[in-house]
Motif scaffolding. Structure first.
Motif, PDB file in Angstrom:
ATOM      1  N   ALA A 257      13.468 -87.262   6.230  1.00 51.79           N
ATOM      2  CA  ALA A 257      14.162 -88.323   5.417  1.00 51.79           C
ATOM      3  C   ALA A 257      14.099 -89.490   6.187  1.00 51.79           C
ATOM      4  CB  ALA A 257      15.283 -87.942   4.700  1.00 51.79           C
ATOM      5  N   HIS A 258      13.391 -90.450   5.993  1.00 56.64           N
ATOM      6  CA  HIS A 258      13.572 -91.813   6.506  1.00 56.64           C
ATOM      7  C   HIS A 258      13.166 -92.790   5.998  1.00 56.64           C
ATOM      8  CE1 HIS A 258       9.441 -91.421   7.695  1.00 56.64           C
ATOM      9  NE2 HIS A 258       9.862 -90.081   8.143  1.00 56.64           N
ATOM     10  N   ALA A 259      13.296 -93.922   6.315  1.00 51.23           N
ATOM     11  CA  ALA A 259      12.609 -95.462   5.738  1.00 51.23           C
ATOM     12  C   ALA A 259      11.467 -95.635   6.573  1.00 51.23           C
ATOM     13  CB  ALA A 259      13.836 -96.387   5.890  1.00 51.23           C
ATOM     14  N   ASP A 260      10.900 -95.194   7.269  1.00 50.72           N
ATOM     15  CA  ASP A 260       9.489 -95.644   8.001  1.00 50.72           C
ATOM     16  C   ASP A 260       8.435 -95.741   6.819  1.00 50.72           C
ATOM     17  OD1 ASP A 260      10.090 -93.923  11.302  1.00 50.72           O
ATOM     18  OD2 ASP A 260      10.997 -95.801  10.215  1.00 50.72           O
ATOM     19  N   GLN A 261       7.565 -96.400   7.286  1.00 55.34           N
ATOM     20  CA  GLN A 261       6.490 -96.567   6.557  1.00 55.34           C
ATOM     21  C   GLN A 261       5.435 -95.510   6.398  1.00 55.34           C
ATOM     22  OE1 GLN A 261       3.772 -99.633   8.194  1.00 55.34           O
ATOM     23  NE2 GLN A 261       1.853 -98.714   7.309  1.00 55.34           N
ATOM     24  N   PRO A 262       5.340 -94.724   4.958  1.00 54.21           N
ATOM     25  CA  PRO A 262       4.457 -93.649   4.840  1.00 54.21           C
ATOM     26  C   PRO A 262       3.066 -94.172   5.112  1.00 54.21           C
ATOM     27  CG  PRO A 262       5.065 -94.679   2.765  1.00 54.21           C
ATOM     28  CD  PRO A 262       5.512 -95.321   3.851  1.00 54.21           C
ATOM     29  N   PRO A 263       2.047 -93.229   5.596  1.00 56.47           N
ATOM     30  CA  PRO A 263       0.687 -93.739   5.904  1.00 56.47           C
ATOM     31  C   PRO A 263       0.060 -94.338   4.740  1.00 56.47           C
ATOM     32  CG  PRO A 263       0.984 -91.177   5.970  1.00 56.47           C
ATOM     33  CD  PRO A 263       2.224 -91.679   5.768  1.00 56.47           C
ATOM     34  N   ASP A 264      -0.920 -95.175   4.809  1.00 55.89           N
ATOM     35  CA  ASP A 264      -1.743 -95.571   4.006  1.00 55.89           C
ATOM     36  C   ASP A 264      -2.997 -94.644   3.785  1.00 55.89           C
ATOM     37  OD1 ASP A 264       0.140 -97.712   3.049  1.00 55.89           O
ATOM     38  OD2 ASP A 264      -0.645 -98.842   4.762  1.00 55.89           O
ATOM     39  N   LEU A 265      -3.770 -94.589   2.636  1.00 57.86           N
ATOM     40  CA  LEU A 265      -4.876 -94.057   2.473  1.00 57.86           C
ATOM     41  C   LEU A 265      -5.857 -95.049   2.574  1.00 57.86           C
ATOM     42  CD1 LEU A 265      -6.513 -91.350   2.039  1.00 57.86           C
ATOM     43  CD2 LEU A 265      -6.260 -91.763  -0.445  1.00 57.86           C
ATOM     44  N   SER A 266      -6.800 -95.140   3.607  1.00 55.41           N
ATOM     45  CA  SER A 266      -7.916 -96.155   3.486  1.00 55.41           C
ATOM     46  C   SER A 266      -8.696 -96.211   2.366  1.00 55.41           C
ATOM     47  CB  SER A 266      -8.583 -96.107   4.997  1.00 55.41           C
ATOM     48  OG  SER A 266      -9.601 -97.011   5.101  1.00 55.41           O
ATOM     49  N   PRO A 267      -9.146 -97.481   1.929  1.00 56.37           N
ATOM     50  CA  PRO A 267     -10.214 -97.342   0.936  1.00 56.37           C
ATOM     51  C   PRO A 267     -11.707 -97.506   1.362  1.00 56.37           C
ATOM     52  CG  PRO A 267      -9.233 -99.697   1.423  1.00 56.37           C
ATOM     53  CD  PRO A 267      -8.698 -98.912   2.117  1.00 56.37           C
ATOM     54  N   ALA A 268     -11.676 -97.199   2.746  1.00 54.04           N
ATOM     55  CA  ALA A 268     -13.316 -96.950   3.165  1.00 54.04           C
ATOM     56  C   ALA A 268     -13.764 -95.921   2.622  1.00 54.04           C
ATOM     57  CB  ALA A 268     -13.011 -96.788   4.868  1.00 54.04           C
ATOM     58  N   ARG A 269     -15.029 -96.284   2.529  1.00 56.89           N
ATOM     59  CA  ARG A 269     -16.056 -95.267   1.712  1.00 56.89           C
ATOM     60  C   ARG A 269     -17.226 -94.627   2.769  1.00 56.89           C
ATOM     61  NH1 ARG A 269     -15.969 -95.064  -3.972  1.00 56.89           N
ATOM     62  NH2 ARG A 269     -14.521 -96.391  -4.921  1.00 56.89           N
ATOM     63  N   THR A 270     -17.367 -95.487   3.679  1.00 55.21           N
ATOM     64  CA  THR A 270     -18.244 -95.078   4.671  1.00 55.21           C
ATOM     65  C   THR A 270     -17.702 -94.847   6.344  1.00 55.21           C
ATOM     66  OG1 THR A 270     -19.058 -97.212   5.186  1.00 55.21           O
ATOM     67  CG2 THR A 270     -19.939 -96.119   3.417  1.00 55.21           C
TER      68      THR A 270
END
Length: 271
Positions: free
Chosen positions: A52-65
């Motif tokens: 439990a923390h306030a750090d930034q969760p990972p983003d899922l890249s929109p890259a398709r290739t």
């Protein structure tokens, strides 16, 4: 991960392989759903890991290739590097090709691939070579691992991968919804020793197979033979010299540091 957090008593060695509470730096087998289910999966990850923390969760890249994600095939840099991409076939703890692996290839973010190529080049001067088992891992593959862990009736790989554990104990401690491999900076591999002409290479004895669920997979576990300990040290020394850090609870697992995209995971298929 530079300084892995101590494991609570009773927890599996792989449970620490997610994102550290400080900078999301952990690096082992955390399995993640893809696309629309990703936020739900991350919530599950927090619940399972007790983080439990306030750090930034990972983003899922929109890259398709792979090109959009800046992922490159290591064989464009080292055409004859040894590979046995386990999740593209059946010789893995799932016992079947894993979702997202459409070809037995090793993709890594370009700076990571270039660093790994340098490690391979340096090793060849000593009649040693790398053998790669896994590299970038699509988020959908991680979701496949989670589905497999829920299927308690499928025990086909128990003898090889979790002989001392009940499968019901794998989800949460050993298999969780987010993987450092999905960031494109982590590789699972071993070492081979070759004849003088760098042919006829044989893998070094490391004490366990790849993806062994148990403490014997810890890099510095007690009970290894002197030769097994020396071989693990040889691999670690070569990888550290190239800028990679070992995850101490899996002798085969290395992450390039600093990671090029430490807060981004990808779901581009391996093809």
């Amino acid at each position: 991960m530079t300084n892995p957090s101590p494991m609570p008593a009773g927890r599996s060695p792989l449970a620490g392989d997610a994102f550290s509470s400080a900078r999301y730096k952990s690096i082992a087998r955390k399995r993640a759903p893809a696309k629309a289910g990703y936020l739900l999966a991350f919530g599950l990850f927090v619940a399972v890991s007790g983080i439990a923390h306030a750090d930034q969760p990972p983003d899922l890249s929109p890259a398709r290739t792979s090109a959009e994600a800046n992922l490159v095939d290591i064989r464009t840099l080292v055409p004859d590097i040894a590979e046995d991409i386990k999740y593209a076939g059946r010789d893995n703890f799932v016992g079947a090709p894993v979702d997202g692996y459409r070809a037995p290839k090793c993709f890594l973010l370009r700076p990571v691939a270039e660093a790994l190529a340098r490690v391979e080049h340096d090793l060849r001067a000593r009649h040693l070579r790398l053998k790669i088992w896994d590299c970038y891992r699509p988020a959908r593959a991680v979701a496949d691992f989670v589905r497999w862990a829920h299927d308690l009736g499928d025990q086909r790989t128990k003898a090889q991968h979790y002989p001392t554990l009940d499968k019901s104990k794998l989800l949460g401690d050993y298999i969780a919804p987010v993987s450092g491999h999905s960031r494109g900076g982590t590789v699972d591999l071993t070492l081979e020793r070759c004849a003088a002409e760098n042919a006829h290479c044989e893998p070094l004895e490391m004490g366990t197979d790849f993806d062994y669920f148990g403490v014997r997979a810890n890099t510095d576990t007690p009970g290894l033979t002197p030769q097994q300990r020396e071989n693990r040290s040889l691999l670690r020394s070569a990888m550290e010299h190239g800028g990679f850090q070992n995850y101490p609870l899996e002798w085969w697992h290395y992450t390039f540091t600093p990671e090029p995209t430490p807060h981004t995971i990808y779901d581009v298929p391996v093809q």
